[in-house]
Write a protein that holds these residues in place. Structure first.
Motif, PDB file in Angstrom:
ATOM      1  N   ILE A  10       1.157  -1.309  -0.209  1.00  0.00           N
ATOM      2  CA  ILE A  10       0.336  -0.099   0.159  1.00  0.00           C
ATOM      3  C   ILE A  10       0.933   1.651   0.035  1.00  0.00           C
ATOM      4  O   ILE A  10       0.618   1.862  -0.590  1.00  0.00           O
ATOM      5  CB  ILE A  10      -1.056  -0.189   1.232  1.00  0.00           C
ATOM      6  N   ALA A  11       1.490   1.021   0.524  1.00  0.00           N
ATOM      7  CA  ALA A  11       3.282   2.346   1.385  1.00  0.00           C
ATOM      8  C   ALA A  11       3.395   2.256  -0.071  1.00  0.00           C
ATOM      9  O   ALA A  11       3.624   3.537  -0.929  1.00  0.00           O
ATOM     10  CB  ALA A  11       4.171   2.165   2.729  1.00  0.00           C
TER      11      ALA A  11
ATOM     12  N   GLU B 215       2.017   4.618  19.532  1.00  0.00           N
ATOM     13  CA  GLU B 215       2.080   3.740  19.074  1.00  0.00           C
ATOM     14  C   GLU B 215       3.260   3.672  18.201  1.00  0.00           C
ATOM     15  O   GLU B 215       3.571   5.614  17.758  1.00  0.00           O
ATOM     16  CB  GLU B 215       1.742   3.298  17.013  1.00  0.00           C
ATOM     17  N   VAL B 216       4.994   3.342  17.505  1.00  0.00           N
ATOM     18  CA  VAL B 216       5.530   3.627  17.205  1.00  0.00           C
ATOM     19  C   VAL B 216       5.932   2.375  15.446  1.00  0.00           C
ATOM     20  O   VAL B 216       5.838   1.689  15.859  1.00  0.00           O
ATOM     21  CB  VAL B 216       7.309   3.456  17.768  1.00  0.00           C
ATOM     22  N   GLY B 217       5.577   3.926  14.462  1.00  0.00           N
ATOM     23  CA  GLY B 217       5.858   3.336  13.377  1.00  0.00           C
ATOM     24  C   GLY B 217       5.618   3.767  12.614  1.00  0.00           C
ATOM     25  O   GLY B 217       6.195   5.125  12.599  1.00  0.00           O
ATOM     26  N   VAL B 218       5.439   3.745  10.972  1.00  0.00           N
ATOM     27  CA  VAL B 218       4.544   4.075   9.959  1.00  0.00           C
ATOM     28  C   VAL B 218       3.333   4.362   9.537  1.00  0.00           C
ATOM     29  O   VAL B 218       2.187   3.467  10.310  1.00  0.00           O
ATOM     30  CB  VAL B 218       5.605   3.613   8.800  1.00  0.00           C
ATOM     31  N   GLN B 219       2.703   5.248   8.684  1.00  0.00           N
ATOM     32  CA  GLN B 219       1.413   5.649   8.708  1.00  0.00           C
ATOM     33  C   GLN B 219       1.429   5.973   7.107  1.00  0.00           C
ATOM     34  O   GLN B 219       2.349   6.937   6.674  1.00  0.00           O
ATOM     35  CB  GLN B 219       0.952   7.033   9.128  1.00  0.00           C
ATOM     36  N   VAL B 235      -6.379   6.347   7.227  1.00  0.00           N
ATOM     37  CA  VAL B 235      -5.296   6.320   8.272  1.00  0.00           C
ATOM     38  C   VAL B 235      -4.411   4.739   7.579  1.00  0.00           C
ATOM     39  O   VAL B 235      -5.428   4.340   8.155  1.00  0.00           O
ATOM     40  CB  VAL B 235      -5.010   6.691   9.015  1.00  0.00           C
ATOM     41  N   LEU B 236      -3.835   4.192   7.252  1.00  0.00           N
ATOM     42  CA  LEU B 236      -3.277   3.636   6.937  1.00  0.00           C
ATOM     43  C   LEU B 236      -1.720   2.819   8.289  1.00  0.00           C
ATOM     44  O   LEU B 236      -1.041   3.589   8.257  1.00  0.00           O
ATOM     45  CB  LEU B 236      -2.856   2.363   5.887  1.00  0.00           C
ATOM     46  N   ALA B 237      -1.851   1.868   9.076  1.00  0.00           N
ATOM     47  CA  ALA B 237      -0.766   2.243   9.936  1.00  0.00           C
ATOM     48  C   ALA B 237       0.283   0.736  10.569  1.00  0.00           C
ATOM     49  O   ALA B 237      -0.685  -0.181   9.942  1.00  0.00           O
ATOM     50  CB  ALA B 237      -1.530   2.870  12.000  1.00  0.00           C
ATOM     51  N   GLY B 266      -3.522  -1.538  11.381  1.00  0.00           N
ATOM     52  CA  GLY B 266      -4.758  -0.701  11.222  1.00  0.00           C
ATOM     53  C   GLY B 266      -5.076   0.683  10.440  1.00  0.00           C
ATOM     54  O   GLY B 266      -4.088   0.566   9.563  1.00  0.00           O
ATOM     55  N   GLY B 267      -5.880   0.801  11.113  1.00  0.00           N
ATOM     56  CA  GLY B 267      -6.034   2.250  10.610  1.00  0.00           C
ATOM     57  C   GLY B 267      -7.465   2.789  11.264  1.00  0.00           C
ATOM     58  O   GLY B 267      -8.641   2.191  12.098  1.00  0.00           O
ATOM     59  N   ARG B 268      -7.630   3.731  10.427  1.00  0.00           N
ATOM     60  CA  ARG B 268      -9.143   4.225  10.247  1.00  0.00           C
ATOM     61  C   ARG B 268      -9.378   5.194   9.474  1.00  0.00           C
ATOM     62  O   ARG B 268      -9.329   5.544   8.254  1.00  0.00           O
ATOM     63  CB  ARG B 268      -9.100   5.393  11.320  1.00  0.00           C
TER      64      ARG B 268
END
Lengths: 96, 440
Positions: A10-11, B215-219, B235-237, B266-268
């Protein structure tokens, strides 16, 4: 490993498939009246989604540019809408 | 000949003779000019012609010079106009450097009276400075610190979030770092004290509640316009994921490392059919490992899942919201502090929701101060199944309050909070809350 792969796909779609790194630097442009009008409307609509609408005179142009970019990310507001809002704020704080 | 004809002939003869007599003599005719006179006249005419030609040339030269001066003046006028416009632009719209920054944040302080303990305290002293640094429309780094004074006098210090936002294009931003959980609305967008309509979070939306914290990561996130008025936000995380908490719950608190090889995802996604109406759905799933300890059992792993829906209507004087979250953790073997060894913990379910309405009063007559008043009401529930410690915290909560807006981002508020616990042995509680909050 499944979720990282999905996210990576996706990214990558976001990075490669869409327009990458459109580094606008049009902050010095004098905003046109249509953009200012769109920005005034968006300013009232987008800010009010979470909190009270603040006065444009509360911050300088530079501070508003950073603040609205922060809100662009936090509020998931499209970049073109944010530029309209920035044009409105610059126009509102314009020195006569 | 007739008589009349003779008479006519006689008269005509008389007139003819008289006319001849009236003719001038030779000396009365003009004299022919001499050659000399003609030459003089020609010279005079030539002289006059030369003078005229000289005058014409002089005039032409003067006109050319005037034209040249006019052209130069015109160029100067254009340059002057441009310079004046540029000066006006610079004065009216100051130039913006490539790197810009802003110190933002919020602060609050207040007091609380608790009926259960029959005591009141000053407290809720909190200072959250936020730093935003931006390079063009390319990248923004933002971080927020949280400093809060605890009841024992200690100051709690925490990095709320610290993230790089890379602006890919108008509809996508890549976020890297520690970020607030995008699950639901409250944590990410509504928790700052000047934005929150009450002095605390809804039941189950604070620490050890159903809503993930950070959270620690990327979105990958952004908003996509659909037509003139609608927007789809996403938002995809991906992050390190949750860890086992001491209460047996999954803690989502932005851990800087992963306790297993599985990343949480996850995400919203939210849809705004109109700018003032938002409906969203969230999902989050991550694996966590049981805590090691003495005992016959070995720690195992389990999945923690969170899902929820939320909505907001923000039009004119109304601000109406609701949010529902369900947070579950599967059965797991993990160290249990009460028993001092690794225990098999049953499935844990946390359920939290609230509905809230705020209304900004209009002006009544000449009393303009009423425009600054905002009555607010909130009802929420926090339900727990599968953890004795957390079940003690399960309750339904009524909040009623009045906000007085000193400025658009500064508020003084008073509120009444009634907590009705689901565990019968837990005494119900009523709180009176006072708070001053300012966002800057």
């Amino acid at each position: 490993m499944k979720t990282p792969m999905i996210f990576t796909a996706i990214a990558l779609a976001g990075l490669v498939g869409l327009i990458p790194l459109a580094a606008y630097s049009a902050h010095d442009d004098v905003p046109d009246p249509a953009q200012i009008a769109r920005g005034a409307k968006a300013w009232a609509q987008q800010c009010g989604r979470c909190h009270n609408i603040r006065s444009p005179s509360e911050l300088t142009d530079e501070e508003w540019l950073v603040s609205t970019t922060h809100m662009r990310v936090r509020g998931n507001i499209p970049g073109n809408v944010i530029r309209d809002i920035q044009a409105f704020l610059r126009s509102s704080n314009k020195k006569e | 000949m007739t008589h009349s004809r003779k008479l006519f002939s006689a008269v005509s003869l008389i007139v003819f003779v008289a006319a001849l007599a009236a003719l001038p003599t030779d000396s009365a005719w003009p004299q022919e000019p001499t050659n000399k006179q003609l030459l003089e006249r020609i010279e005079t005419l030539e002289s006059e012609l030369r003078n005229l030609r000289d005058l014409l040339l002089t005039n032409m030269k003067t006109a050319e010079q005037a034209r040249e001066k006019a052209a130069v003046a015109e160029v100067k006028a254009i340059e002057a106009t441009k310079a004046a416009h540029e000066l006006e632009k610079q004065t009216a719209y100051p130039s913006i450097p490539d790197t810009i920054w802003h110190l933002a944040g919020y602060a609050s302080a207040g007091a609380e009276f608790r009926t259960k303990a029959n005591e009141w305290d000053f407290g809720g002293v909190q200072f959250n400075p936020g730093f935003h640094f931006q390079y063009k429309d390319l990248i923004i780094f933002e971080a927020e610190l949280e400093m809060e004074i605890e009841a024992d006098g200690e100051t709690e210090f925490e990095l709320e979030y610290s993230q790089f936002d890379i602006l890919l294009h108008d509809y996508a931003t890549l976020v890297v770092g520690k970020y607030l959980s995008p699950i639901g609305q409250f944590k990410e967008r509504l928790h700052p004290s000047w934005i929150n309509k009450f002095s605390n979070a809804p039941a189950g939306f604070g620490h050890d509640g159903a809503q993930p914290d950070s959270e620690v990561g990327v979105q990958l996130r952004g908003g996509i316009p659909i037509g003139e008025r609608s927007t789809l936000t996403y938002v995809l995380a991906l992050g390190n994921g949750p860890r086992m908490g001491h209460e047996g719950n999954a803690e989502f608190e932005g851990f800087g490392g992963d306790d297993n090889k599985n990343k949480a995802f996850g995400g919203r996604i939210a849809f705004l059919p109109m700018p003032y109406l938002e409906i969203g759905g969230s999902f989050w799933k991550g694996k966590l490992d049981g805590i090691e300890g003495p005992g016959e059992l070995l720690p195992t792993s389990a999945y923690a899942k969170v899902w929820g829906v939320d909505g907001a209507f923000t039009r004119n004087a109304f601000d109406v919201r609701f949010e529902y979250l369900k947070n579950t953790r599967g059965p797991i073997n993990s160290f249990d502090e009460d028993h001092g060894e690794v225990e098999m913990l049953e499935k844990l379910s946390l359920e939290a929701w609230y509905a809230q309405i705020a209304y900004r009063l209009p002006q009544f007559g000449n009393a303009s101060f009423t425009e600054k008043l905002e009555p607010v009401f909130r009802y929420g529930e926090f339900r727990v199944k599968g953890s004795h410690h957390l079940e003690e915290q399960a309750h339904k909560r009524y909040n009623i309050g009045l906000n007085y807006w000193l400025a658009p981002s500064a508020v003084a508020r008073v509120g009444l909070e009634i907590r009705r616990f689901f565990e019968e042995e837990i005494q119900n509680e009523t709180l009176v809350q006072l708070q001053v909050a300012y966002g800057f």
